[in-house]
Enzyme design. Structure first.
Site, mmCIF file in Angstrom:
data_model
loop_
_atom_site.group_PDB
_atom_site.id
_atom_site.type_symbol
_atom_site.label_atom_id
_atom_site.label_comp_id
_atom_site.label_asym_id
_atom_site.label_seq_id
_atom_site.Cartn_x
_atom_site.Cartn_y
_atom_site.Cartn_z
ATOM 1 N N GLU A 479 60.304 48.421 98.986
ATOM 2 C CA GLU A 479 60.200 49.119 100.269
ATOM 3 C C GLU A 479 60.752 50.549 100.157
ATOM 4 O O GLU A 479 60.183 51.491 100.719
ATOM 5 C CB GLU A 479 60.932 48.300 101.354
ATOM 6 C CG GLU A 479 61.006 48.915 102.729
ATOM 7 C CD GLU A 479 59.662 49.233 103.382
ATOM 8 O OE1 GLU A 479 58.623 48.835 102.859
ATOM 9 O OE2 GLU A 479 59.680 49.933 104.406
ATOM 10 N N HIS A 502 60.482 45.825 80.307
ATOM 11 C CA HIS A 502 59.165 45.407 79.821
ATOM 12 C C HIS A 502 58.118 46.492 80.029
ATOM 13 O O HIS A 502 56.986 46.195 80.391
ATOM 14 C CB HIS A 502 58.767 44.100 80.506
ATOM 15 C CG HIS A 502 59.747 43.006 80.271
ATOM 16 N ND1 HIS A 502 59.907 42.395 79.048
ATOM 17 C CD2 HIS A 502 60.680 42.453 81.088
ATOM 18 C CE1 HIS A 502 60.876 41.494 79.128
ATOM 19 N NE2 HIS A 502 61.367 41.508 80.365
#
Ligand code: G6P
Length: 606
Positions: A479, A502
């Protein structure tokens, strides 16, 4: 998205129509227009761009007339220019339209064969010509006949040069509300445009037509079956949709969160008996308590709130929960069985994908619960049961108080279910007390406004930001990133902090702002390791941390403190500094935060 207003009264209406359109500006638009009936003729003024252009046009060529329609357009078919602006008209008929006519291309071909020539690229113009084609001596009958040929969604209001005392409106998938004033009727797509005239309204339903004259109105279905409507009172007031001394609605709405969340909690959070009362679910409480699975759905910020709801429901109520984008849910053939409850989250209650997801869920037999702000909106009306946010009208395009309102309602619901399922009264006492403190704690965070502004101003020139959080603060990271990108046009990504390794870690470079939501909780140690990883690559860490955490100040470039609370309630606090950060970065970059480019407050088309 597009806005509609129509007025029939006893005084010249063009100026009042423009005032009404101004109340709808926040929804986003790129052109606007007005049509009135003058001496048996349709007269139009339209302009590309902002309403001030239309006002200039009206000053140069004033428009008299006691009946008229107006529109703010958000382009779908055809570029945003004057010829594509509504109202669209023939000699006889003028129409304003929200929604999308799906078979407009076939209709255009058909109408061209009938000798019609088009002046715009819009789907709406086909409706004006169709009505004119069907018109004999009754506008209502012509609208009814024309709509038999139309596929798609619409909210329309039409006038006819031959019937200077009649407005005809029809709705299918796009909201319309009729305001009943003393000497006038006002029809609009949003209550905000009506409040200045009256608070008495009638909500039109899908497949209904209304014929409105100065003496009264009557509603029927598209098949001409009469429908009796109740006049209802709008709960919002005019001052709630005004700026109240703030420069921007977004700013006003950030700062009113303590007050509106108190309203949201009032009567629901029982601080004396330490329990929760939710009137909107009394009839389905047993079914909810027994739910085997909950699917939460919504779009944008509402989807982020739904994700917090998923974490809450699984963690505290121990009900398997999952969150799905409404746009995906509606098309992906979801598995819904008798034990599944679908929770639909929406501020406006009009988002097209969310509405369609609701309908899909109902069709598959699910019980559907709405978490909606706008009373009487389409989603609120179509859900089986619901809990309103009661945070007042949200005008800022970037959603702020609706997010905290949605999370508050989902927290109340979770605690209610958790207690009915297994939560001890002792735990309940703790949660109820902690939730009751939230509005005051938000007030304390807002007092740091000036220091958050300084941080925002320092990094406003950086075009890539990362927001990282874990657990309950992962949706907050999403958000926070969304707030920044939608109003400041800075690219920002929100991630679960562990995912950084990652791939996204490759982005981190000297001086890149990385916002960590690193409050005390079960994963505090883990997130500190992530902070170290960013620091060692030259990233500048802005941490949202728990008051009293001195250790993090050693690691982060900047720390914004939030008061301590129970971990599941943290999103209600940690989101506040991120709203401020986005707001100040956008203002510092000279962006108009209430009118962000390309964005609409309420996305009522797919
Ligand atoms: C639009 C708005 C977002 C909002 C989303 C869902 O994209 O710009 O701020 O979160 O729609 O709206 P809803 O009214 O359904 O919450």
């Amino acid at each position: 998205m597009c806005g509609i207003i129509g007025i029939i009264g006893t005084r010249d209406v063009a100026g009042h129509i423009v005032e009404g359109l101004k109340r709808l500006e926040y929804r986003g638009y790129d052109s606007a227009g007005v049509a009135t009936l003058v001496d048996g003729r349709i007269e139009r003024r339209r302009a590309e761009g902002k309403l001030v252009n239309l006002e200039t046009r009206l000053r140069e060529q004033p428009l008299p007339g006691v009946i008229g329609i107006g529109h703010t357009r958000w382009a779908t078919h055809g570029v945003p220019n004057e010829t594509n602006a509504h109202p669209h008209a023939t000699d006889r008929v003028a129409v304003v339209h929200n929604g999308i006519i799906e078979n407009y291309s076939a209709l255009r071909t058909y109408l061209k064969q009938k000798g019609v020539s088009f002046t715009s690229d819009t789907d709406t113009e086909t409706i004006a010509h169709l009505i004119a084609l069907h018109y004999k001596d009754n506008l209502e009958a012509a609208v009814r006949a024309a709509l038999q040929d139309v596929q798609g969604t619409y909210g329309i209001v039409a006038v006819c040069a031959k019937e200077p005392g009649t407005l005809v409106a029809a709705r299918n998938g796009s909201p319309l509300i009729i305001g009943v004033g003393r000497d006038e009727y006002v029809i609009a797509s949003d209550a905000a445009a009506i409040l200045e005239h009256t608070s008495q309204v009638i909500y039109m339903e899908d497949n209904e037509i209304a014929r409105i004259t100065a003496d009264g109105f009557r509603t029927t279905t598209l098949d001409a079956v009469p429908v009796t409507k109740d006049v209802e009172e709008v709960e919002w007031t005019l001052d709630q949709i005004e700026l109240g001394g703030h420069e921007y609605f977004m700013e006003k709405e950030i700062f009113e969160q303590p007050k509106v969340l108190e309203t949201c909690l009032r009567g629901r959070l029982d601080l004396r008996d330490h329990c929760i009362h939710l009137g909107g679910i009394v009839d389905c409480a047993r079914e909810l308590v027994r739910a085997q699975r909950v699917v939460l759905t919504g779009c944008g910020t509402a989807w982020h709130a739904a994700l917090v709801g998923e974490y809450l429901l699984e963690d505290l109520a121990r009900i398997p929960a999952e969150t799905d984008y409404a746009s995906e849910f509606r098309y992906r053939n979801p598995i819904i069985d008798a034990g599944t409850v679908v929770i639909v989250v929406s501020q406006s209650g009009e988002t097209s994908d969310t509405l369609a997801a609701l309908q899909e869920a109902k069709q598959r037999g699910a019980m559907v619960l709405g978490v909606v702000n706008v009373v009487g909106s389409s989603i609120a009306r179509e859900t089986d049961h619901g809990i309103y946010l009661h945070v007042g009208p949200e005008t800022g395009v970037a959603s702020t108080k609706a997010f905290t309102g949605q999370v508050t309602v989902l927290t109340l619901l979770t605690l209610y279910l958790a207690r009915r399922r297994h939560m001890s009264q002792r735990s309940m006492n703790n949660y109820v007390t902690a939730l009751g403190r939230i509005p005051g704690q938000i007030d304390a965070i807002l007092e740091q406004n000036a220091s958050v502004r300084t941080i925002a101003e320092r990094y406003m020139d950086q075009n890539n930001w990362l927001y990282l959080g874990r657990g309950y603060n992962y949706p907050v990271a999403l958000e926070g990133a969304l707030k920044l990108k939608e109003i400041s046009y800075i690219h920002a990504e929100g991630l679960p902090a562990a995912e950084m390794k990652h791939g996204p870690i490759a982005l981190i470079h000297e001086g890149m702002p990385v916002v960590f939501i690193a409050t005390k909780g079960t994963q505090y140690g883990k997130i500190i390791s992530n902070v170290e990883e960013v620091r060692s690559r030259g990233g500048h860490v802005i941490a949202v941390a728990t008051e009293g955490d001195r250790d993090i100040a050693e690691l982060a470039e900047h720390v914004i403190y939030v008061p301590d609370t129970l971990e599941p309630l943290q999103p209600l606090l940690t989101t506040i500094p991120l709203q401020l950060l986005a707001f100040h970065a956008a203002v510092a970059r000279g962006c108009n935060v209430d009118k962000p480019r390309n964005l609409a407050k309420s996305v009522t088309v797919e």
